[in-house]
Design a protein around this motif. Structure first.
Motif, short mmCIF file in Angstrom:
data_model
loop_
_atom_site.label_atom_id
_atom_site.label_comp_id
_atom_site.label_asym_id
_atom_site.label_seq_id
_atom_site.Cartn_x
_atom_site.Cartn_y
_atom_site.Cartn_z
N GLY A 80 75.40 46.89 -23.44
CA GLY A 80 73.97 46.68 -23.66
C GLY A 80 73.63 46.79 -25.14
N VAL A 81 72.48 46.18 -25.48
CA VAL A 81 72.07 46.22 -26.88
C VAL A 81 71.37 47.54 -27.18
CG1 VAL A 81 70.56 45.15 -28.54
CG2 VAL A 81 71.94 43.74 -27.05
N GLU A 82 70.38 47.88 -26.33
CA GLU A 82 69.67 49.14 -26.60
C GLU A 82 70.28 50.29 -25.82
OE1 GLU A 82 65.53 46.63 -26.51
OE2 GLU A 82 66.16 47.95 -24.89
N LYS A 83 70.70 49.99 -24.60
CA LYS A 83 71.26 51.07 -23.79
C LYS A 83 72.74 50.79 -23.55
CE LYS A 83 67.03 52.42 -21.76
NZ LYS A 83 66.33 52.65 -20.53
N LYS A 84 73.35 51.57 -22.68
CA LYS A 84 74.80 51.51 -22.58
C LYS A 84 75.30 50.25 -21.88
CE LYS A 84 78.32 54.73 -21.33
NZ LYS A 84 78.59 55.90 -20.56
N TYR A 85 74.64 49.86 -20.78
CA TYR A 85 75.14 48.73 -20.01
C TYR A 85 74.08 47.67 -19.87
CZ TYR A 85 78.80 51.79 -18.24
OH TYR A 85 79.84 52.64 -18.12
N ASN A 86 74.54 46.43 -19.72
CA ASN A 86 73.64 45.34 -19.37
C ASN A 86 74.23 44.71 -18.11
OD1 ASN A 86 71.96 43.20 -19.23
ND2 ASN A 86 72.39 42.40 -21.26
N VAL A 87 73.63 44.98 -16.98
CA VAL A 87 74.20 44.54 -15.72
C VAL A 87 73.50 43.27 -15.27
CG1 VAL A 87 74.60 45.16 -13.33
CG2 VAL A 87 74.70 46.90 -15.08
N THR A 88 74.30 42.27 -14.91
CA THR A 88 73.75 40.99 -14.46
C THR A 88 74.19 40.75 -13.04
OG1 THR A 88 74.23 40.21 -16.68
CG2 THR A 88 73.54 38.58 -15.08
N LEU A 89 73.26 40.33 -12.19
CA LEU A 89 73.62 40.01 -10.82
C LEU A 89 73.36 38.54 -10.57
CD1 LEU A 89 71.99 42.88 -8.75
CD2 LEU A 89 74.32 42.71 -9.50
N LYS A 90 74.29 37.91 -9.87
CA LYS A 90 74.06 36.50 -9.50
C LYS A 90 73.67 36.49 -8.04
CE LYS A 90 76.05 32.01 -10.17
NZ LYS A 90 76.99 31.26 -10.94
N LEU A 91 72.47 36.03 -7.77
CA LEU A 91 71.96 36.07 -6.41
C LEU A 91 71.93 34.66 -5.83
CD1 LEU A 91 68.91 38.25 -7.31
CD2 LEU A 91 71.02 39.05 -6.35
N ILE A 92 72.30 34.58 -4.56
CA ILE A 92 72.30 33.27 -3.90
C ILE A 92 70.93 32.99 -3.32
CG2 ILE A 92 72.99 32.25 -1.73
CD1 ILE A 92 75.67 32.70 -2.23
N ILE A 93 70.46 31.79 -3.52
CA ILE A 93 69.26 31.35 -2.81
C ILE A 93 69.76 30.45 -1.69
CG2 ILE A 93 67.10 30.12 -3.00
CD1 ILE A 93 67.11 30.70 -5.91
N PRO A 94 69.62 30.88 -0.46
CA PRO A 94 70.20 30.07 0.61
C PRO A 94 69.47 28.74 0.75
CG PRO A 94 69.39 32.17 1.43
CD PRO A 94 68.94 32.06 0.03
N THR A 95 70.25 27.68 0.86
CA THR A 95 69.63 26.37 1.07
C THR A 95 70.08 25.85 2.43
OG1 THR A 95 71.50 25.37 -0.03
CG2 THR A 95 69.56 25.75 -1.35
N SER A 105 69.02 40.43 -14.70
CA SER A 105 69.79 41.41 -15.47
C SER A 105 68.88 42.49 -15.99
CB SER A 105 70.57 40.75 -16.59
OG SER A 105 69.75 40.13 -17.48
N MET A 106 69.49 43.61 -16.32
CA MET A 106 68.74 44.79 -16.69
C MET A 106 69.64 45.68 -17.54
SD MET A 106 65.97 46.45 -16.35
CE MET A 106 65.05 45.97 -14.93
N GLU A 107 69.03 46.33 -18.52
CA GLU A 107 69.80 47.26 -19.33
C GLU A 107 69.51 48.68 -18.88
OE1 GLU A 107 70.13 47.22 -23.33
OE2 GLU A 107 70.48 45.08 -23.55
N ALA A 108 70.56 49.48 -18.83
CA ALA A 108 70.35 50.88 -18.45
C ALA A 108 71.54 51.68 -18.92
CB ALA A 108 70.20 51.01 -16.93
N ASP A 109 71.44 52.99 -18.76
CA ASP A 109 72.53 53.84 -19.24
C ASP A 109 73.62 54.03 -18.23
OD1 ASP A 109 70.46 55.89 -21.29
OD2 ASP A 109 72.06 54.52 -21.87
N SER A 110 73.38 53.65 -16.98
CA SER A 110 74.45 53.72 -15.99
C SER A 110 74.26 52.57 -15.04
CB SER A 110 74.42 55.04 -15.23
OG SER A 110 73.38 55.03 -14.31
N ILE A 111 75.35 52.19 -14.38
CA ILE A 111 75.28 50.99 -13.53
C ILE A 111 74.37 51.23 -12.33
CG2 ILE A 111 76.63 49.34 -12.25
CD1 ILE A 111 78.94 49.86 -13.96
N SER A 112 74.42 52.44 -11.77
CA SER A 112 73.57 52.67 -10.60
C SER A 112 72.10 52.65 -10.99
CB SER A 112 73.94 53.99 -9.94
OG SER A 112 74.23 54.95 -10.90
N GLU A 113 71.81 53.13 -12.21
CA GLU A 113 70.41 53.10 -12.64
C GLU A 113 69.96 51.67 -12.84
OE1 GLU A 113 69.72 55.92 -15.84
OE2 GLU A 113 67.94 54.70 -16.29
#
Lengths: 361, 357
Positions: free
Chosen positions: A38-53, A67-75
């Motif tokens: 992450g830039v400001e915090k420790k991790y930048n976690v990105t999730l790829k979500l499916i939109i069902p068609t 995606s979201m930046e946080a200090d831990s993955i669970s957060e």
């Protein structure tokens, strides 16, 4: 008895609904997880979500990236739950990608969440991104039917069966991280013209990336790890250049410790194949000579790779494990091996059998 | 009629993962786990042989009646009470363990107490049935779950990443001296069925001794499957790190073209079936021992007994944590081992006395 039984069944049926089950249109299926620095915090976690068609046609895959930046993955996941309207379902997450900058520091800290959390599949594929995971997750190739499917097909060898793609499962990576005689590895994903290019492998010592092999060496390491046939070897010597397509591949190795002290690892490799592309092979030539040229070349290539890995003190094939398995000295075998490995001399004996020259002579 | 002891042996051996035996053995893998199983095997064969031969002179008598006729009143009361308590504790431990496993792997937001309560209801009701229907059920469900388990084990062995070298490393540590607790725990694989033979005891005793070979063979097969396969898949170091080693090993199977991709669901299915069977049979057997101890074979007594046990199990499940359940199970193994040895010793003494007279 009958009346009481009926009343019991009615009561049970009344108690049935109201379990914690959400319908599928209230869930967002996560198909890939990417973890970056992450830039400001420790991790930048990105999730790829499916939109069902309703229609699954090639090229019409729909996906959403959060995606979201946080200090831990669970957060980060907790914070992302507030960003989406449906429940995030991790049961389908089949691919996890780590950013290269994270993998070049201590990866044992980042992988803890994946192993510890219930619900994360142990059989998911993990990989390292050439630059950042977010970039890799944001492209979707033109022929994809479902979001994230191209990576799953490539790694699972269900779609393309390439000898450059080395797939690694999460549980296998964790095993190699802790095991005394084997070192972990992950494939490296690059982006090329809006497509994935997976032809390199990153070797780790117990903490971070130590070496990234080039495509040819990756191919050789894949053969040594998984012994799968159906790959190609390009033999280039001054007298002869040709490509050999291998049908049967088998090898064995033994660790010999002579009295003089220098241990040797003797490889015995057997390859059977046909020529696929050549400039100078003729059907009536002496095939023995052609085979000898190929053997010489392959021996050099293997020795090159093995000594490279030995110099960096890396051991993904598991020589240390084999040493400990064949000796019976108990706990001091590992200490012995650590001092022996840098001095090991590799002996290669390759036997190539040319089965044919292809369709033309 | 003569095949039911086989099923009891199978049940005891296959229920070992639910009772944390593999986890205990893997924790002590460098300190004599394999030797413990070897010693337990020898002890198990010896105890089974002694027990079977001591039951031979009696025909058509159940163990209660034998004990009543030939053993002093206080000893009979003591051993029956002890065995009854032991088997109640076994069923309770398995019940709470399987509830925790289900909660963790199926739906973590489930209320654990509702789960324990549902299992209690089912277990109590089934334990109060007659003996033969329970055994018929056992036979049926064993025939369904054993092929599933065999499939999972074979698929784990044929995995690409299974490391035979790691398994071979364990051979270095096969001759270390084990502690008594390890031997007691591994003896469950081989002698667990002895006190379960209360159901129509001696009418099942075989004429020949050949069936004794079945016990060590099954025990060894189950031990290798639950001890060496996790080492091969997870390596020698990471096996220690997992809390539920069996489930996580099954989770490493990928059935690419199967109906369900993750192997963990098949494993959980068979183990839930096996645990329920184990709870039912152990409580049924425990009730029989207790009724024998207090010499009250009426139905009302059984209801009261089961009711008391359920309430205490529920309270225990309410206040305990996983760690407490685990440590209590480990101490339970030692108690069970001692009770078993006492039972066999008493039976041998009975036979000796008869032989002398």
């Amino acid at each position: 008895m009958n009346k009481g039984f009926l009343i019991l069944i009615v009561i049970i049926i009344l108690l049935l609904p109201g379990c914690g089950f959400k319908d599928i249109d209230k869930r967002f299926l996560v198909v890939a997880i990417g973890v970056d620095q992450g830039v400001e915090k420790k991790y930048n976690v990105t999730l790829k979500l499916i939109i069902p068609t309703t229609l699954t046609e090639p090229g019409k895959s729909n996906s959403q990236l959060v995606s979201m930046e946080a200090d831990s993955i669970s957060e980060a996941l907790e914070l992302m739950r507030s960003q989406v309207d449906k429940q995030l379902d991790l049961g389908h997450a089949k691919v996890t990608i780590f950013g290269k900058s994270l993998a070049q520091k201590d990866i044992t800290k980042h992988i803890d969440w994946f192993i510890r959390r219930r619900g994360v599949q142990r059989i998911e594929y993990i990989a390292v991104a050439e630059s950042t995971a977010k970039e890799i997750l944001s492209i979707s190739s033109k022929s994809e039917r479902l979001a994230g499917n191209s990576l799953i097909l490539s790694f699972g060898h269900e779609g393309t069966e390439s000898s450059f793609i080395v797939s690694e499962y999460l549980y296998d990576f964790y095993e190699r991280l802790l095991e005394k005689g084997r070192d972990p590895f992950m494939p490296v994903i690059k982006i090329k013209d809006n497509n994935y290019e997976i032809n390199q492998i990153a070797l780790f010592d117990k903490k971070k990336i130590k070496l990234i092999l080039d495509p040819n060496q990756t191919r050789i390491l894949n053969q040594l790890l998984y012994k799968q046939p159906d790959f190609e070897i390009r033999v280039i010597e001054e007298k002869l250049k040709f490509s050999l397509s291998v049908h049967k591949y088998h090898y064995r190795y033994q660790i010999n410790r002579s009295q003089q002290g220098q241990p040797t690892i003797d490889f015995d490799v057997r390859i059977k194949g046909t020529a696929e592309e050549s400039e100078e092979i003729f059907f009536h030539e002496n095939w023995g000579e052609i085979e000898q040229v190929a053997e010489h070349f392959i021996e050099n290539a293997y020795l090159d790779l093995l000594t490279n890995m030995q110099k960096m003190n890396l051991d993904p094939i598991g020589f240390g494990l084999r040493y400990m398995a064949t000796r019976h000295e108990g706990d001091k075998e590992w200490a012995d091996w650590k001092s022996l490995y840098p001095q090991v001399k590799f002996n290669m004996k390759v036997k190539v059998t040319l089965e044919g020259t292809g369709e033309i002579k | 009629m003569n095949r039911y002891p086989y099923y009891l042996v199978l049940l005891c051996a296959l229920s070992s993962p639910v009772l944390y035996i593999p986890r205990l053995l893997l924790q002590h893998r460098y300190h004599g786990a394999i030797a413990a199983v070897g010693l337990a095997l020898l002890l198990g064969v010896l105890l089974s042989y002694l027990f079977s031969t001591s039951l031979k002179p009696f025909h058509e008598l159940s163990i209660h009646e034998i004990l009543e006729k030939h053993v002093a009143h206080s000893i009979r009361f003591l051993i029956s009470f002890l065995l009854g308590l032991t088997w109640f504790a076994a069923g309770a431990s398995v019940l709470i363990t399987i509830s925790y496993v289900i909660k963790r792997f199926m739906n973590p937001t489930m209320n654990i107490h509702v789960l324990i309560f549902c299992f209690l209801l089912a277990g109590c009701w089934a334990a109060l049935r007659a003996t033969m229907p329970i055994l018929y059920n056992l036979e049926l469900w064993l025939f369904i779950s054993i092929p599933i388990l065999l499939f999972i084990w074979i698929k784990e062995i044929r995995n690409e990443t299974f490391s035979w070298d790691a398994v071979q490393i364990m051979s270095d540590y096969a001759l270390k001296v084990p502690s008594w607790e390890l031997i007691a725990a591994s003896s469950f694989l081989f002698t667990g069925y002895i006190s379960l033979l209360i159901c129509n005891g001696s009418s099942w005793v075989k004429k020949s001794m050949h069936w004794i070979w079945f016990i060590p063979v099954i025990g060894i097969i189950v031990f290798t499957a639950t001890f060496f396969i996790p080492i091969g898949i997870h390596g020698t170091q990471a096996v220690d790190k997992y809390v539920y080693i069996g489930v996580n090993t099954a989770d490493s199977i990928q059935m690419k073209f199967g109906l369900i991709e993750r192997g963990v669901f098949l494993y959980l299915l068979s183990y839930i079936i096996l645990s329920l069977l184990f709870i039912v049979i152990s409580w049924h057997v425990a009730m029989k021992w207790m009724s024998g101890a207090l010499n009250n074979h009426s139905v009302v007594f059984k209801y009261i007994l089961v009711g008391t046990v359920s309430i205490s199990v529920f309270i225990y499940g309410y206040y305990s944590t996983e760690k407490q359940v685990m440590s209590l199970t480990f101490s339970w193994f030692t108690i069970r081992f001692i009770a078993e040895i006492l039972l066999v010793a008493i039976m041998v003494r009975v036979k000796r006395r008869l032989g002398c007279e």
